[in-house]
Write a protein that holds these residues in place. Structure first.
Motif, PDB file in Angstrom:
ATOM      1  N   THR A 190      48.071  35.725  37.556  1.00  0.00           N
ATOM      2  CA  THR A 190      46.642  35.542  37.766  1.00  0.00           C
ATOM      3  C   THR A 190      45.925  35.635  36.433  1.00  0.00           C
ATOM      4  O   THR A 190      46.143  36.570  35.672  1.00  0.00           O
ATOM      5  CB  THR A 190      46.090  36.599  38.734  1.00  0.00           C
ATOM      6  OG1 THR A 190      46.877  36.586  39.926  1.00  0.00           O
ATOM      7  CG2 THR A 190      44.652  36.302  39.089  1.00  0.00           C
ATOM      8  N   TYR A 208      42.168  35.598  34.403  1.00  0.00           N
ATOM      9  CA  TYR A 208      40.732  35.819  34.512  1.00  0.00           C
ATOM     10  C   TYR A 208      40.114  35.424  33.177  1.00  0.00           C
ATOM     11  O   TYR A 208      40.561  35.858  32.118  1.00  0.00           O
ATOM     12  CB  TYR A 208      40.430  37.277  34.839  1.00  0.00           C
ATOM     13  CG  TYR A 208      41.148  37.759  36.079  1.00  0.00           C
ATOM     14  CD1 TYR A 208      40.552  37.697  37.321  1.00  0.00           C
ATOM     15  CD2 TYR A 208      42.447  38.269  35.983  1.00  0.00           C
ATOM     16  CE1 TYR A 208      41.220  38.132  38.457  1.00  0.00           C
ATOM     17  CE2 TYR A 208      43.123  38.696  37.112  1.00  0.00           C
ATOM     18  CZ  TYR A 208      42.512  38.630  38.344  1.00  0.00           C
ATOM     19  OH  TYR A 208      43.179  39.055  39.464  1.00  0.00           O
ATOM     20  N   LYS A 220      31.293  38.107  38.298  1.00  0.00           N
ATOM     21  CA  LYS A 220      32.197  37.846  39.417  1.00  0.00           C
ATOM     22  C   LYS A 220      33.658  37.918  38.977  1.00  0.00           C
ATOM     23  O   LYS A 220      34.515  38.447  39.689  1.00  0.00           O
ATOM     24  CB  LYS A 220      31.894  36.475  40.015  1.00  0.00           C
ATOM     25  CG  LYS A 220      30.493  36.360  40.614  1.00  0.00           C
ATOM     26  CD  LYS A 220      30.255  34.971  41.175  1.00  0.00           C
ATOM     27  CE  LYS A 220      28.851  34.860  41.772  1.00  0.00           C
ATOM     28  NZ  LYS A 220      28.587  33.498  42.294  1.00  0.00           N
ATOM     29  N   GLU A 221      33.926  37.385  37.781  1.00  0.00           N
ATOM     30  CA  GLU A 221      35.299  37.419  37.281  1.00  0.00           C
ATOM     31  C   GLU A 221      35.742  38.852  37.019  1.00  0.00           C
ATOM     32  O   GLU A 221      36.886  39.228  37.282  1.00  0.00           O
ATOM     33  CB  GLU A 221      35.397  36.576  36.001  1.00  0.00           C
ATOM     34  CG  GLU A 221      36.799  36.156  35.639  1.00  0.00           C
ATOM     35  CD  GLU A 221      37.319  35.001  36.485  1.00  0.00           C
ATOM     36  OE1 GLU A 221      38.300  34.383  36.085  1.00  0.00           O
ATOM     37  OE2 GLU A 221      36.739  34.731  37.559  1.00  0.00           O
ATOM     38  N   ARG A 226      36.649  40.539  40.305  1.00  0.00           N
ATOM     39  CA  ARG A 226      37.977  40.132  40.757  1.00  0.00           C
ATOM     40  C   ARG A 226      39.066  40.856  39.975  1.00  0.00           C
ATOM     41  O   ARG A 226      40.058  41.321  40.543  1.00  0.00           O
ATOM     42  CB  ARG A 226      38.147  38.622  40.593  1.00  0.00           C
ATOM     43  CG  ARG A 226      37.310  37.785  41.528  1.00  0.00           C
ATOM     44  CD  ARG A 226      37.522  36.290  41.297  1.00  0.00           C
ATOM     45  NE  ARG A 226      38.934  35.962  41.384  1.00  0.00           N
ATOM     46  CZ  ARG A 226      39.640  35.418  40.393  1.00  0.00           C
ATOM     47  NH1 ARG A 226      39.072  35.163  39.235  1.00  0.00           N
ATOM     48  NH2 ARG A 226      40.912  35.139  40.548  1.00  0.00           N
ATOM     49  N   ALA A 266      39.384  44.509  41.025  1.00  0.00           N
ATOM     50  CA  ALA A 266      40.081  44.653  42.298  1.00  0.00           C
ATOM     51  C   ALA A 266      41.587  44.508  42.121  1.00  0.00           C
ATOM     52  O   ALA A 266      42.374  45.256  42.723  1.00  0.00           O
ATOM     53  CB  ALA A 266      39.562  43.607  43.286  1.00  0.00           C
ATOM     54  N   CYS A 267      42.010  43.584  41.275  1.00  0.00           N
ATOM     55  CA  CYS A 267      43.435  43.404  41.020  1.00  0.00           C
ATOM     56  C   CYS A 267      44.015  44.610  40.292  1.00  0.00           C
ATOM     57  O   CYS A 267      45.092  45.098  40.641  1.00  0.00           O
ATOM     58  CB  CYS A 267      43.649  42.127  40.210  1.00  0.00           C
ATOM     59  SG  CYS A 267      45.379  41.767  39.839  1.00  0.00           S
TER      60      CYS A 267
END
Length: 361
Positions: free
Chosen positions: A25, A27, A47-48, A51, A54-55
Motif C-alpha cells: 500500500t 500513500y 485524508k491520506e 488512511r 489506520a493502517c
C-alpha cells in the motif's frame, strides 16, 4: 450438491483473501513547490494521512517487531541543483515521519528512508505486508509435490525479512533528526496550517539595503532574523555626511531603526509590524541650518516580492510620530552662529522603503 459445495468453498476463499491486508500500500503526500513544510489539509493530505494512520494502527506490533518497515521516499524537482533537491526531499521526508512519530508513537528505527532529485514535489510512504499463503494455496502446492512449501517463505517475504533486519543501519545513513513534538505542532491541532507553518524564508538571516535611501546618497544596511515562520526581528541603519558650496551647505545624518514584524498569509509575504527610530541630523539647504536629535516610531506594513531563491524586494511604509529637538544656525565667515532652538512633532509617514533583501541562509 457439488455445485453448491464448490460455490461455498469459492466464496470462503474470496472472503479470506478480502480480509487480508493489501500486500503493498502506497500513500502519497503533496508539497507546495519550493516549500518544505507539511501542510496537512493541502491537496488531500489529511485524508491520506488518516488512511495511513489506520493502517499503521493495525500493523503497529509487526512494525515495532521489525517485520514490516515503513518505507518513506521524498522527492523534489523544483530547485536549481541536485544537491538542493536532495536536501529539500530529506526535509520533506522527515516532516512526514514526524507526524507518524507524534501521532502513532513510531520510532526512527521503524523507517527506511530514500530521497530523490526529480519526479515531483511529494513524499510517498509504502507499507509492504509479507504475503501469507492461504489453505487453498497450500493444498495446491502439496498436490503438485511441494510437500515442504507450507513451511517455506516466498521469495518476496524473504527479501522483506532480510531488509527489515537492516532498518536501523539504513535509517541512520539516510535521514536527519526528526522534529520533536515540542518544536513542531501538527497543523490539524492548530487549525491554521498556512499561518503556523512556514515557507522557504523561515528561520533565516537576511541582509537588507533600502534602495530609496541609497538613491538619496544615504548608505543604508540592515539585518533581519526570521525567528519563526510568522515573526521577524530586523534592524536598519543609515549614515551619510555631505557638504558643498565651500561647506555652506550641509546634509548629514545617522539613524537606527529596529522593527518587529508579523508575517501573514499562506506564503508569508505580507506583514504588519512596529518600528522605532532614533538618530541625529544636520541639514542646511538654505541660509538657515538645523541640527539636532530625532526619535519616534510607528506601525509598518508592506509586502515582499520574491525575485529568486535568494533575493526579494521589500516594499514598506511606516506611519507614526517623530519628535525632533534641534538648533537653528547660520554660517558667518565659516563660523556657525546659533539662531535659537525648536521642538517639533510630526504625525504621518515616518519611513518608506524599497529594500533589496538577500537571504544569507
Amino acid at each position: 450438491m457439488k455445485k453448491t459445495i464448490t460455490g461455498l468453498l469459492l466464496l470462503f476463499v474470496l472472503l479470506t483473501l478480502a480480509a487480508q491486508e493489501k500486500p503493498d500500500t502506497v500513500y502519497t503526500f503533496r508539497f507546495v513547490t519550493d516549500k518544505d513544510m507539511f501542510y496537512v489539509p493541502f491537496s488531500g493530505n489529511d485524508k491520506e494521512l488518516a488512511r495511513l494512520e489506520a493502517c499503521v494502527e493495525r500493523l503497529k506490533e509487526r512494525i515495532f517487531a521489525g517485520e514490516i518497515p515503513v518505507r518513506v521516499e521524498g522527492y523534489c524537482t523544483s530547485l536549481g541543483s541536485e544537491v538542493d533537491n536532495l536536501a529539500m526531499a530529506k526535509i520533506r521526508s522527515n516532516r512526514v515521519k514526524s507526524e507518524l512519530i507524534i501521532r502513532q508513537g513510531l520510532t526512527e528505527a521503524c523507517f527506511v528512508t530514500k530521497n530523490h532529485s526529480g519526479s515531483g514535489d511529494y513524499v510517498t510512504v509504502r507499507i509492504s505486508v509479507p504475503k501469507v499463503a492461504t489453505a487453498a494455496q497450500k493444498d495446491e502446492r502439496q498436490q503438485a509435490g511441494q510437500e515442504n512449501a507450507d513451511t517455506q517463505q516466498p521469495m518476496e517475504e524473504q527479501r522483506e525479512t532480510e531488509e527489515s533486519r537492516f532498518v536501523a543501519e539504513q535509517i541512520r545513513a539516510d535521514s536527519m533528526v526528526v522534529v520533536h513534538p515540542e518544536a513542531y505542532v501538527p497543523a490539524e491541532t492548530t487549525g491554521t496550517a498556512a499561518e503556523e507553518t512556514s515557507g522557504t524564508d523561515s528561520y533565516t538571516l537576511s541582509l537588507r539595503a533600502n534602495l530609496l535611501r541609497w538613491a538619496t546618497l544615504t548608505p543604508d544596511l540592515g539585518l533581519e532574523w526570521r525567528i519563526s515562520p510568522s515573526w521577524g526581528i530586523l534592524v536598519n541603519g543609515s549614515w551619510t555626511s555631505w557638504s558643498w558650496n565651500d561647506k555652506d551647505r550641509r546634509y548629514a545624518l545617522w539613524e537606527v531603526m529596529p522593527e518587529l514584524r508579523r508575517y501573514m498569509g499562506k506564503e508569508k509575504r505580507g506583514y504588519l509590524g512596529a518600528m522605532y527610530k532614533a538618530g541625529q541630523f544636520n541639514y542646511k539647504f538654505s541660509a538657515t541650518g538645523k541640527q539636532g536629535d530625532l526619535m519616534g516610531g510607528g506601525i509598518t506594513g508592506g509586502y515582499q516580492l520574491r525575485l529568486n531563491d535568494a533575493l526579494s524586494l521589500d516594499f514598506s511604509v511606516a506611519v507614526g510620530c517623530l519628535h525632533a529637538d534641534y538648533e537653528k544656525y547660520t554660517v558667518i565667515d565659516g563660523v556657525r552662529v546659533r539662531r535659537g532652538t525648536e521642538t517639533k512633532n510630526w504625525w504621518g509617514p515616518v519611513n518608506a522603503g524599497v529594500t533589496l533583501v538577500w537571504k544569507i541562509y
